[in-house]
Motif scaffolding. Structure first.
Motif, PDB file in Angstrom:
ATOM      1  N   ASP A 191       0.838  -1.194   0.000  1.00 33.12           N
ATOM      2  CA  ASP A 191       0.000   0.000   0.000  1.00 33.12           C
ATOM      3  C   ASP A 191       0.876   1.249   0.000  1.00 33.12           C
ATOM      4  N   LYS A 206      -1.246   8.539  -6.945  1.00 29.09           N
ATOM      5  CA  LYS A 206      -2.310   8.058  -6.068  1.00 29.09           C
ATOM      6  C   LYS A 206      -1.746   7.361  -4.836  1.00 29.09           C
ATOM      7  N   ASP A 250      -3.051   4.967  -1.180  1.00 28.55           N
ATOM      8  CA  ASP A 250      -4.108   4.173  -0.553  1.00 28.55           C
ATOM      9  C   ASP A 250      -4.541   4.760   0.781  1.00 28.55           C
ATOM     10  N   ASN A 277      -6.697   6.314  -4.089  1.00 26.52           N
ATOM     11  CA  ASN A 277      -7.193   5.188  -4.876  1.00 26.52           C
ATOM     12  C   ASN A 277      -8.586   4.785  -4.403  1.00 26.52           C
ATOM     13  N   GLY A 335      -9.580   3.735  -0.751  1.00 29.70           N
ATOM     14  CA  GLY A 335      -8.569   4.291   0.144  1.00 29.70           C
ATOM     15  C   GLY A 335      -9.182   5.040   1.317  1.00 29.70           C
TER      16      GLY A 335
END
Length: 301
Positions: free
Chosen positions: A138, A208, A210, A246, A249
C-alpha cells in the motif's frame, strides 16, 4: 477538598499501569482535571517523566513529589509563545536521545530537541489503526509528518510510505526512526516542503495513494505569506487528498484545535468531499480523561 498531590499522582499512575508493558512504555500518566489537578500533565517515556504545566512556576507540593519519586523528571511549561526545551527537575539527567517503545515500535526521544520530545502520545491508537489497515505494498502519504511516527507504523504494516514535512531535521529523524525498526529508509520516500504544494503536484502528476494522514498545526503561514487555519481551511486538505486517493482508500484527519467542537471539525473536514466518502469520529486513548481536545476522523473513500 482536594486530595494530597501524592495521592492524586499515585492513583492516576496506578490506573494506567496496565498500559505499560514490554511493547509500550510511552503513555500519559496524569491528565489534568481528569485526574483532579487542572493544567498539570505527566508523560512517561521509557521510565523517564515529563511534567507539563500551564503555570510558569511549580508549586512546592508538586516539586516535593517529583524530587522524591526516584525518576528522571523534566519540566515543560505549556507556552505557545516560548517553545523551549524542558528543564531538568529531578533524578539523573538525560542529556542524550534514547528509545521509547509504543505498540512494539521504537521511537527516538530527546529532551533537548525543543518543545516536543519526538512523538505525540495522544495519537497512539491512531497509529495502531493505520498499521492494522494497511496491506503489503500500500502507498501511504504522511503529511505534516514531524518525526514520522505514522510513517513508521504504516511501514511496519507493510506499506510504502511518503513522509512530508517542512523540516529537513524532522525528515532525518523519520529516516532514523525507520532504521531503528530494521526498515530501510531507502525503500521509502521523503518530501521536504509545503503540504499544499505537494498535494497539488501529486494531483497534476496523477499520483495516487491508498491512505493519507493529516495532523496539521492549528495555524501556519507558508513561504508566500498565505495563512492556514484549521477551523477555516482543513477542507482544502481533504479536498486535495480525495483527488489523490485510490478507490477504497482512506484519509486520517486529526486536529487538536480547541476552538472547534467535534461537529465543527466533521463539517469542516468533510463538507467538500463526495457523498461516497464516509467519515466516523475516533475517540482519544483511554488515559486521556480530561479535556477531549483531539478530534480525529477516519474517512473511507
Amino acid at each position: 477538598m482536594q486530595k494530597p498531590i501524592s495521592q492524586l499522582f499515585h492513583t492516576a499512575i496506578a490506573k494506567r499501569k496496565h498500559l505499560i508493558d514490554a511493547d509500550t512504555n510511552a503513555v500519559r500518566l496524569f491528565d489534568g482535571i481528569g485526574d483532579g489537578l487542572a493544567d498539570v500533565f505527566l508523560e512517561c517515556f521509557a521510565d523517564r517523566w515529563v511534567l507539563s504545566t500551564r503555570d510558569s512556576t511549580i508549586s512546592n507540593d508538586l516539586k516535593a513529589f517529583f524530587l522524591k519519586c526516584g525518576k528522571t523528571v523534566y519540566w515543560k511549561r505549556l507556552d505557545q509563545n516560548q517553545k523551549t526545551d524542558p528543564t531538568h527537575l529531578a533524578g539523573p539527567e538525560q542529556n542524550e536521545p534514547f528509545i521509547a517503545r509504543e505498540s512494539g515500535i521504537n521511537y527516538e526521544i530527546s529532551f533537548q530537541s525543543g518543545y516536543s520530545q519526538g512523538i505525540f502520545l495522544d495519537q497512539r491508537e491512531n497509529r495502531k489503526r493505520v498499521r492494522a489497515r494497511v496491506s503489503s505494498g500500500d502507498r501511504v502519504l504522511n503529511t505534516f509528518a514531524y518525526t514520522g511516527a505514522f510513517s513508521v507504523s504504516a511501514a511496519m504494516g507493510g506499506a510504502i510510505t511518503s513522509t512530508l514535512d517542512l523540516s529537513q531535521p524532522y525528515l532525518d529523524t523519520a529516516k532514523s526512526n525507520l532504521a531503528k525498526n530494521e526498515i530501510d529508509p531507502a525503500d521509502h520516500f521523503f518530501c521536504k516542503g509545503d503540504t499544499f504544494h505537494w498535494l497539488k503536484r501529486f494531483v497534476k502528476q496523477g499520483r495516487k495513494f491508498d491512505g493519507i494522514i493529516f495532523d496539521p498545526p492549528t495555524f501556519s503561514r507558508d513561504d508566500k505569506g498565505k495563512v492556514f487555519r484549521v477551523e477555516k481551511d482543513f477542507h482544502r486538505l481533504t479536498n486535495l487528498a480525495v483527488q489523490c486517493i485510490n478507490p477504497g482508500g482512506w484519509i486520517l484527519a486529526s486536529t487538536n484545535c480547541r476552538k472547534m467542537s467535534d461537529m465543527d471539525f466533521v463539517h469542516e473536514a468533510t463538507s467538500k468531499l463526495p457523498r461516497s466518502c464516509k467519515a466516523r469520529s475516533i475517540p482519544m486513548p483511554e488515559e486521556y480523561t480530561g479535556e477531549r481536545y483531539l478530534k480525529t476522523l477516519w474517512i473511507d473513500c
